[in-house]
Enzyme design. Sequence first.
Site, mmCIF file in Angstrom:
data_model
loop_
_atom_site.group_PDB
_atom_site.id
_atom_site.type_symbol
_atom_site.label_atom_id
_atom_site.label_comp_id
_atom_site.label_asym_id
_atom_site.label_seq_id
_atom_site.Cartn_x
_atom_site.Cartn_y
_atom_site.Cartn_z
ATOM 1 N N GLU A 52 0.853 -1.038 0.008
ATOM 2 C CA GLU A 52 -0.006 -0.130 -0.124
ATOM 3 C C GLU A 52 0.799 1.251 0.085
ATOM 4 O O GLU A 52 2.155 1.272 0.472
ATOM 5 C CB GLU A 52 -0.893 -0.050 1.279
ATOM 6 C CG GLU A 52 -1.730 1.277 1.605
ATOM 7 C CD GLU A 52 -2.502 0.963 2.890
ATOM 8 O OE1 GLU A 52 -1.983 0.067 3.889
ATOM 9 O OE2 GLU A 52 -3.314 1.707 3.124
ATOM 10 N N LYS A 54 -9.226 2.164 -1.837
ATOM 11 C CA LYS A 54 -9.397 1.460 -0.747
ATOM 12 C C LYS A 54 -10.875 2.089 -0.141
ATOM 13 O O LYS A 54 -11.202 3.181 0.261
ATOM 14 C CB LYS A 54 -8.264 1.976 0.258
ATOM 15 C CG LYS A 54 -8.297 1.242 1.766
ATOM 16 C CD LYS A 54 -7.065 1.701 2.342
ATOM 17 C CE LYS A 54 -6.924 0.855 3.731
ATOM 18 N NZ LYS A 54 -5.753 1.382 4.501
ATOM 19 N N CYS A 64 -4.956 -3.389 2.611
ATOM 20 C CA CYS A 64 -4.692 -3.347 4.056
ATOM 21 C C CYS A 64 -6.098 -3.759 4.929
ATOM 22 O O CYS A 64 -6.414 -4.693 4.954
ATOM 23 C CB CYS A 64 -3.984 -2.240 4.404
ATOM 24 S SG CYS A 64 -3.009 -2.319 5.882
HETATM 25 C C1 ACM Z 1 -3.887 0.123 7.164
HETATM 26 O O1 ACM Z 1 -4.846 0.147 6.711
HETATM 27 N N1 ACM Z 1 -2.872 0.751 6.684
HETATM 28 C C2 ACM Z 1 -3.690 -0.665 8.498
#
Ligand code: ACM
Length: 264
Positions: A38, A109, A144
């Site tokens: 990420e 995301k 993530c």
């Molecule tokens: C995250 O979503 N970077 C823990």
Amino acid sequence: MKVAAVQFCPKFKDVETNFNFLFQKSKEIDSELICFPELALSGYFFLSKEELRPFAIDFDSTIIKEIQNVSTSTGKIILFGFPEREGDRFYNSCAILFPDNKYSTKYRKTHLFYKERFIFEVGNTGFFVVEYPEKDIRLGIMICYDWRFPEAARTLALKGADLITCPSNLVTKIWHNVMPARAIENKVFLLVANRIGSETNGGETLHFNGKSGIWDYNGNLMVTASDESENTLIAEIIPQETRNKNIDQFNNIFLDRRPKYYII
Ligand code: ACM
């Protein structure tokens, strides 16, 4: 099919160094799919939109095009996290680049973690699967913190994913307990490319804990990394093996679902 998770420490606010790393590694690594963490292009711990703005890029920027060119010239699928700018908005996005660029796209995301909410918009691409005929792979992406929501992996699996890739900047250690369950309950391969190192901003330090891994569809850890060193993990997967959801002669984990009882 050989798939790779690259674990490294992106340099905070140093897009040029990070881009050179992604570019070189994408060329060097002998694998048909390469996934970086990420926000691999910029580092993670930005605290405001103003701070992020100089480092965010549009999806049609030169940087993306250069990595796309590597994908096309080497025949590799390449995924990496980057801060995406669209007009005045920012997204925590993942570029998903296929050798045939008409399949290339981005995922934004869905679930924002911690202080990301002060910078990024919640993602609006939703969970989707890209079917890439040239390699006969159906690829799903989550980023993530999306892991905390079993609905994310479930949605990707129900949409046909063989492999779920999860570029990450994980700061807890509990996710290692959960990833095998996501693989088992969905009968999918699962790849986590996590980062290492730490970043300090505004007097607060975040530690990123590595331990990237690739799990098979029975939840077995095929390969993993340490919690602090740079590493490239490579595993051989057979994507087609995930498509038959039978687990014995009577049970099929998708056909046996009883969605009418899952409503609250
Ligand atoms: C995250 O979503 N970077 C823990």
